[in-house]
Each structure stands twice: as structure tokens, then as C-alpha cells.
Design a protein around this motif. Structure first.
Motif, PDB file in Angstrom:
ATOM      1  N   PHE A 170       0.841  -1.203   0.000  1.00 14.12           N
ATOM      2  CA  PHE A 170       0.000   0.000   0.000  1.00 14.12           C
ATOM      3  C   PHE A 170       0.878   1.256   0.000  1.00 14.12           C
ATOM      4  O   PHE A 170       0.534   2.256   0.618  1.00 14.12           O
ATOM      5  N   ASP A 171       2.003   1.218  -0.716  1.00 19.86           N
ATOM      6  CA  ASP A 171       2.956   2.324  -0.606  1.00 19.86           C
ATOM      7  C   ASP A 171       2.747   3.426  -1.635  1.00 19.86           C
ATOM      8  O   ASP A 171       3.448   4.437  -1.611  1.00 19.86           O
TER       9      ASP A 171
ATOM     10  N   LEU B  93       0.484  -3.864   6.940  1.00 18.44           N
ATOM     11  CA  LEU B  93       0.348  -2.785   5.963  1.00 18.44           C
ATOM     12  C   LEU B  93       1.714  -2.388   5.408  1.00 18.44           C
ATOM     13  O   LEU B  93       2.564  -1.860   6.127  1.00 18.44           O
TER      14      LEU B  93
ATOM     15  N   LEU C 114       3.222   0.111   4.019  1.00 22.96           N
ATOM     16  CA  LEU C 114       3.089   1.552   3.764  1.00 22.96           C
ATOM     17  C   LEU C 114       4.433   2.242   3.534  1.00 22.96           C
ATOM     18  O   LEU C 114       4.476   3.387   3.075  1.00 22.96           O
TER      19      LEU C 114
ATOM     20  N   GLU D 151       9.248   8.289   4.486  1.00 24.95           N
ATOM     21  CA  GLU D 151       7.875   8.760   4.477  1.00 24.95           C
ATOM     22  C   GLU D 151       7.591   9.642   5.699  1.00 24.95           C
ATOM     23  O   GLU D 151       8.194   9.466   6.759  1.00 24.95           O
TER      24      GLU D 151
ATOM     25  N   ILE E 254       1.902   8.359   7.610  1.00 19.50           N
ATOM     26  CA  ILE E 254       1.822   6.904   7.791  1.00 19.50           C
ATOM     27  C   ILE E 254       0.866   6.571   8.933  1.00 19.50           C
ATOM     28  O   ILE E 254       0.015   5.678   8.811  1.00 19.50           O
TER      29      ILE E 254
ATOM     30  N   ARG F 271      -2.599   6.947   7.726  1.00 16.73           N
ATOM     31  CA  ARG F 271      -3.046   5.848   6.871  1.00 16.73           C
ATOM     32  C   ARG F 271      -3.380   4.608   7.700  1.00 16.73           C
ATOM     33  O   ARG F 271      -4.314   3.861   7.373  1.00 16.73           O
TER      34      ARG F 271
ATOM     35  N   LEU G  65       2.879  -3.106  10.657  1.00 10.94           N
ATOM     36  CA  LEU G  65       3.505  -2.215   9.676  1.00 10.94           C
ATOM     37  C   LEU G  65       4.779  -2.834   9.136  1.00 10.94           C
ATOM     38  O   LEU G  65       5.537  -3.460   9.876  1.00 10.94           O
TER      39      LEU G  65
ATOM     40  N   GLN H 157       6.636  -2.397   1.830  1.00  9.91           N
ATOM     41  CA  GLN H 157       5.692  -3.083   0.948  1.00  9.91           C
ATOM     42  C   GLN H 157       6.302  -4.331   0.335  1.00  9.91           C
ATOM     43  O   GLN H 157       5.593  -5.237  -0.101  1.00  9.91           O
TER      44      GLN H 157
END
Length: 373
Positions: free
Chosen positions: A281-282, A302, A304, A313, A318, A321, A336, A339
Motif C-alpha cells: 500500500f505504498d 500494511l 506503507l 515517508e 503513515i 493511513r 507495519l 511493501q
């Protein structure tokens, strides 16, 4: 919310592969040129894997991998050792946005069987021997990597099938993975990840069109993919975590598939009874979190944080999200990670080793902030 998770997946987790250090690249080149023996190469691998494991511990990860340091490819090294697989070279000009020119493909060539002496079993035993109190995690390609690339997506197979039906080859693929899971369990593995990018072809419009041109219905294949995976993990020991990682391809920071998870979400998330999904989901290619509404009691890791670039990021973005994902999945079911790995092939992504470690420190920091509250 708690961060004191003792069973995988962990709040701060990772997909598995790491950039190969130069000394390892040099040793592999020397081996290929006949300048050192396989045993000498393995000794270099052992040393570099031990350093890698200590570094993973140092940055705060709970699970450690061997970085896939003994592999050239994330998938092919495992698959080619399965009985009944034939490997051959193909031209891939245009794939991965032109980043990959040639590759080795594979097909089911005879009856499939998981060999008792599969080399990855010894590779795992070495990892476990140096993991200490950390969880030793092994990554292997998922079953549909064989069914898609070695059967329904393989012109050589379709022109000369070695099984009487797709159902028969699917059944044997699932049996290969049942046997593999049990073999890794007996070797001491309690955290196994199935990397299965083949699902990406089923939510990519481009690849769905290709599948139709080959005479298959993509939606029927989604059901078949789920059936194969459900059967593959049917006998998983209760005290073993088995996860699936699904991304959109990863070669030298380039990608293969794009599209949201929606076309595969119901069959995958509501039926496939793995312990967790590692999901990409990045960026905008991944779509939104709406497909997660089909998740039941599985965890969702996730993805991310991107492993494709060095830029860190924004932490608040983050966290935002993650909060957005809680509209569909309970916060205690979320984790977390990046990706994807940092080196799905030995070439690796376009960042430095230190930037790779800073990415993982970033994951650990954010996870502590989110789940330690």
C-alpha cells in the motif's frame, strides 16, 4: 492497543530480502567463474548472513531472515528444486518497465513432488541456529507461482500438458506445499511466509486481458488460486505462523502490476485461512483500503513504507493511513512493514545498505508510536 506481541506477525515486521553486500556479490561472481568452490561460497554466505541477522536485531526487529542471501531470485531458487519443474530462459524485454531483459522461466514438466532434501531446509536450519531468542523467518514463493507461471501462464505447458487436467496439477501443487510446510516445521520453523505475486496478475487490467487471450477466465482463476492456497495450508500446525505476501513486482525499484486488490479481495481475504497478509500500500497503484472489508480474523501487515526509494515517508502521514485502515480492520490486527523486500533479486533496489536500515528503523519507530499508546 499493545505492542507486546509474542507471535508473528509483529507490529514492526519486514518482508525478508536485503541488499547483497559487495563481498557476497564478489564471491558469487568468483564461484560462477570457477575461482572458488561451492563450499567456499557457502562460507562467505554464512558469515554475511550472521552479520545481517545481528543488524536486524540491532534495528529492533523481532523476526530475522537470511536476507535471501543464498538466492539469485526470490522465487526461482526454491521452485527449481521441486521435482517435476523444468527451467528455461526467456526474453523479457519490456517487463518491469524495461528494467529486466532476460530471465529464467519454468514449467511443470512431470509429476510434482517436494523433495525431502530440498536445499532451503538446510538454509533455514543455519538461520535458526544463529537467530537466538529472535524468531527465524523463512520466505518461499507461494503455490500459485507454480500454477500461474508454470501451468496456466506457460505456453510450453499448455501446448504439451503433463497432467490430465488443471484440477489434477492444482491438487499436486497443494500437496507439494503441505509437505513443504511440514518439512519446515520439523526443521524448527514457526514463521513461514508465502510470497505470491501471481495474485497481482488477477487485479491488473493488462494481465487480466492477457489471461483472457490465453483462454482463461480471470475470475475463475481467482477462485482456483484461493482453492489451491486453502488446501496448501490445510494441515498447518497450530503453533506455526504462515503468512502470504502479495505485491506488484519488485526488480531494481521497478514494478510489474498495478491495480487495487478489489478483484481478488473476497476470495482471498474471506477464504484463505493464513495467519496474516503482507499487502503493498505504498503508492496510488495499490488502491485504497476498501478491499480490507473482507478480512476476518487474519492480521494485515500494511506495506506503507516503500523499499523502492530512499526517501523516508512522513511519520504523521503513515500514522494517518494506519488510522484510515482501522475503518476496515481492528487496530490489534494491524502491523507495519515495507511493501516488499529490498532485493527480490540479487541486483537489489536502488538505495544503499544504510538507507535500507534507516527504512526499517523508520518502521520500528512508527510502530512503537502507534501500538505502545
Amino acid at each position: 492497543m499493545t505492542n507486546t506481541v509474542t507471535k508473528a506477525p509483529f507490529r514492526a515486521d519486514h518482508v525478508g530480502s536485503f541488499l547483497r553486500p559487495q563481498v557476497l556479490k564478489d564471491a558469487r561472481a568468483q564461484y560462477q567463474q570457477g575461482q572458488i568452490t561451492k563450499e567456499e561460497l557457502r562460507l562467505v554466505e554464512d558469515i554475511e548472513i550472521a552479520k545481517l541477522v545481528e543488524k536486524q536485531k540491532e534495528v529492533g526487529l523481532s523476526a530475522v531472515t537470511d536476507g535471501e542471501f543464498r538466492r539469485r531470485w526470490w522465487h526461482l531458487d526454491f521452485i527449481r528444486a521441486i521435482e517435476g519443474i523444468r527451467v528455461y530462459e526467456i526474453d523479457l524485454s519490456g517487463a518491469f518497465n524495461g528494467a529486466m531483459k532476460k530471465a529464467e522461466a519454468y514449467m511443470v514438466d512431470s509429476k510434482l513432488k517436494f523433495p525431502k532434501e530440498h536445499p532451503f531446509l538446510e538454509d533455514f536450519k543455519y538461520l535458526k541456529s544463529i537467530a537466538g531468542e529472535h524468531v527465524a523467518k523463512i520466505t518461499i514463493p507461494g503455490p500459485n507461482m507454480i500454477f500461474y507461471s508454470g501451468v496456466v501462464g506457460s505456453e510450453p505447458y499448455l501446448s504439451n500438458p503433463t497432467y490430465a487436467s488443471l484440477d489434477e496439477v492444482a491438487k499436486d501443487i497443494s500437496k507439494v506445499y503441505q509437505d513443504a510446510i511440514q518439512a519446515f516445521y520439523e526443521a524448527g520453523c514457526r514463521y513461514l511466509q508465502l510470497d505470491d505475486t501471481s495474485w497481482g496478475a488477477l487485479f491488473s487490467d493488462v494481465f487480466r486481458d492477457k489471461i483472457k487471450e490465453q483462454g482463461f477466465d480471470p475470475d475463475e482463476l481467482v477462485k482456483k488460486f484461493a482453492d489451491i492456497t486453502v488446501e496448501a495450508v490445510a494441515n498447518k500446525p497450530e503453533d506455526m505462523t504462515v503468512t502470504i505476501h502479495i505485491c506488484r513486482g519488485n526488480f531494481k525499484s521497478s514494478w510489474l502490476y498495478q491495480g487495487a486488490y478489489e478483484p481478488i479481495a473476497k476470495e482471498l481475504f474471506s477464504r484463505v485461512n493464513v495467519d496474516a497478509f503482507f499487502l503493498e500500500f505504498d503508492n496510488e497503484r495499490s488502491g485504497d483500503f476498501n478491499p480490507l472489508r473482507f478480512i476476518k480474523d487474519q492480521h494485515v501487515v500494511l506495506g506503507l513504507i516503500t523499499s523502492k526509494t530512499s526517501e523516508l515517508e512522513d511519520e504523521d502521514e503513515i500514522k494517518g493511513r494506519i488510522e484510515e485502515a482501522t475503518k476496515y480492520v481492528n487496530i490489534d490486527q494491524l502491523c507495519l512493514s515495507p511493501q516488499c523486500g529490498f532485493a527480490s533479486t540479487e541486483e537489489g533496489n536502488l538505495l544503499t545498505e544504510e538507507q535500507q536500515w534507516e527504512k526499517l528503523r523508520h518502521v520500528v519507530r512508527i510502530a512503537k508510536d502507534v501500538w505502545n499508546k
